[in-house]
Design a protein around this motif. Sequence first.
Motif, PDB file in Angstrom:
ATOM      1  N   PRO A   4       0.833  -1.211   0.000  1.00  0.00           N
ATOM      2  CA  PRO A   4       0.000   0.000   0.000  1.00  0.00           C
ATOM      3  C   PRO A   4       0.866   1.259   0.000  1.00  0.00           C
ATOM      4  O   PRO A   4       1.992   1.265   0.487  1.00  0.00           O
ATOM      5  N   VAL A   5       0.316   2.314  -0.562  1.00  0.00           N
ATOM      6  CA  VAL A   5       0.961   3.628  -0.557  1.00  0.00           C
ATOM      7  C   VAL A   5       0.366   4.403   0.608  1.00  0.00           C
ATOM      8  O   VAL A   5      -0.850   4.470   0.757  1.00  0.00           O
ATOM      9  N   ILE A   6       1.230   4.979   1.429  1.00  0.00           N
ATOM     10  CA  ILE A   6       0.771   5.726   2.602  1.00  0.00           C
ATOM     11  C   ILE A   6       0.998   7.221   2.352  1.00  0.00           C
ATOM     12  O   ILE A   6       2.099   7.634   1.989  1.00  0.00           O
ATOM     13  N   PHE A   7      -0.047   8.009   2.548  1.00  0.00           N
ATOM     14  CA  PHE A   7       0.044   9.463   2.437  1.00  0.00           C
ATOM     15  C   PHE A   7      -0.012  10.029   3.852  1.00  0.00           C
ATOM     16  O   PHE A   7      -1.045   9.958   4.514  1.00  0.00           O
ATOM     17  N   THR A   8       1.105  10.572   4.302  1.00  0.00           N
ATOM     18  CA  THR A   8       1.181  11.120   5.655  1.00  0.00           C
ATOM     19  C   THR A   8       1.250  12.649   5.603  1.00  0.00           C
ATOM     20  O   THR A   8       1.784  13.209   4.652  1.00  0.00           O
ATOM     21  N   PRO A   9       0.728  13.310   6.609  1.00  0.00           N
ATOM     22  CA  PRO A   9       0.825  14.770   6.651  1.00  0.00           C
ATOM     23  C   PRO A   9       2.271  15.195   6.917  1.00  0.00           C
ATOM     24  O   PRO A   9       3.016  14.499   7.594  1.00  0.00           O
ATOM     25  N   ALA A  66      -3.047  11.992  10.892  1.00  0.00           N
ATOM     26  CA  ALA A  66      -4.134  11.537  10.014  1.00  0.00           C
ATOM     27  C   ALA A  66      -3.555  11.051   8.681  1.00  0.00           C
ATOM     28  O   ALA A  66      -3.264  11.845   7.799  1.00  0.00           O
ATOM     29  N   THR A  67      -3.363   9.750   8.562  1.00  0.00           N
ATOM     30  CA  THR A  67      -2.780   9.192   7.343  1.00  0.00           C
ATOM     31  C   THR A  67      -3.852   8.554   6.459  1.00  0.00           C
ATOM     32  O   THR A  67      -4.915   8.154   6.937  1.00  0.00           O
ATOM     33  N   TRP A  68      -3.537   8.493   5.189  1.00  0.00           N
ATOM     34  CA  TRP A  68      -4.370   7.810   4.203  1.00  0.00           C
ATOM     35  C   TRP A  68      -3.548   6.686   3.607  1.00  0.00           C
ATOM     36  O   TRP A  68      -2.338   6.829   3.415  1.00  0.00           O
ATOM     37  N   GLN A  69      -4.206   5.565   3.320  1.00  0.00           N
ATOM     38  CA  GLN A  69      -3.533   4.411   2.736  1.00  0.00           C
ATOM     39  C   GLN A  69      -4.245   4.028   1.446  1.00  0.00           C
ATOM     40  O   GLN A  69      -5.468   3.935   1.408  1.00  0.00           O
ATOM     41  N   MET A  70      -3.463   3.789   0.400  1.00  0.00           N
ATOM     42  CA  MET A  70      -4.040   3.412  -0.886  1.00  0.00           C
ATOM     43  C   MET A  70      -3.549   2.025  -1.281  1.00  0.00           C
ATOM     44  O   MET A  70      -2.349   1.773  -1.325  1.00  0.00           O
ATOM     45  N   THR A  71      -4.505   1.137  -1.546  1.00  0.00           N
ATOM     46  CA  THR A  71      -4.192  -0.189  -2.077  1.00  0.00           C
ATOM     47  C   THR A  71      -4.549  -0.195  -3.560  1.00  0.00           C
ATOM     48  O   THR A  71      -4.876   0.852  -4.125  1.00  0.00           O
TER      49      THR A  71
END
Length: 128
Positions: A4-9, A66-71
């Motif tokens: 997964p790709v993690i988008f962190t602030p 507050a992170t977002w994860q993309m699969t």
Amino acid sequence: MADPVIFTPDKGAYIRTNAWLAAVAMAGAMIVLWLIGNPYVWTGAPAGLAAIVIRAWYLASEELVATWQMTNTTLTGPGTRSVPLNQIEAVKTMGSFVQIVTKGGDKHLIKYQADPAATKAAIERAMA
């Protein structure tokens, strides 16, 4: 399946965004005081600055984790936010934020990205 790709602030983006917000708040407070005829227009500047500094300090503990994860199929965010990639209508950048708009009209923000254009490009690549 790919990792997964993690988008962190990004803390720097958080500080820059709040600095711009403080500048707007300072100017806005001074304009309001000028419009109502207050002889101490200058007091709007420290008041606007203080308001944003306190807000930024108070929200930092939430916003900077507050992170977002993309699969391959889904973009999952804080709380219960989950967006299937095939339901994304548009991906837009707004300052340090990336806005996700779904086909159903829901909107989500991936906040305080160091490189919002790269975040947008990664999501668009995954949607293709």
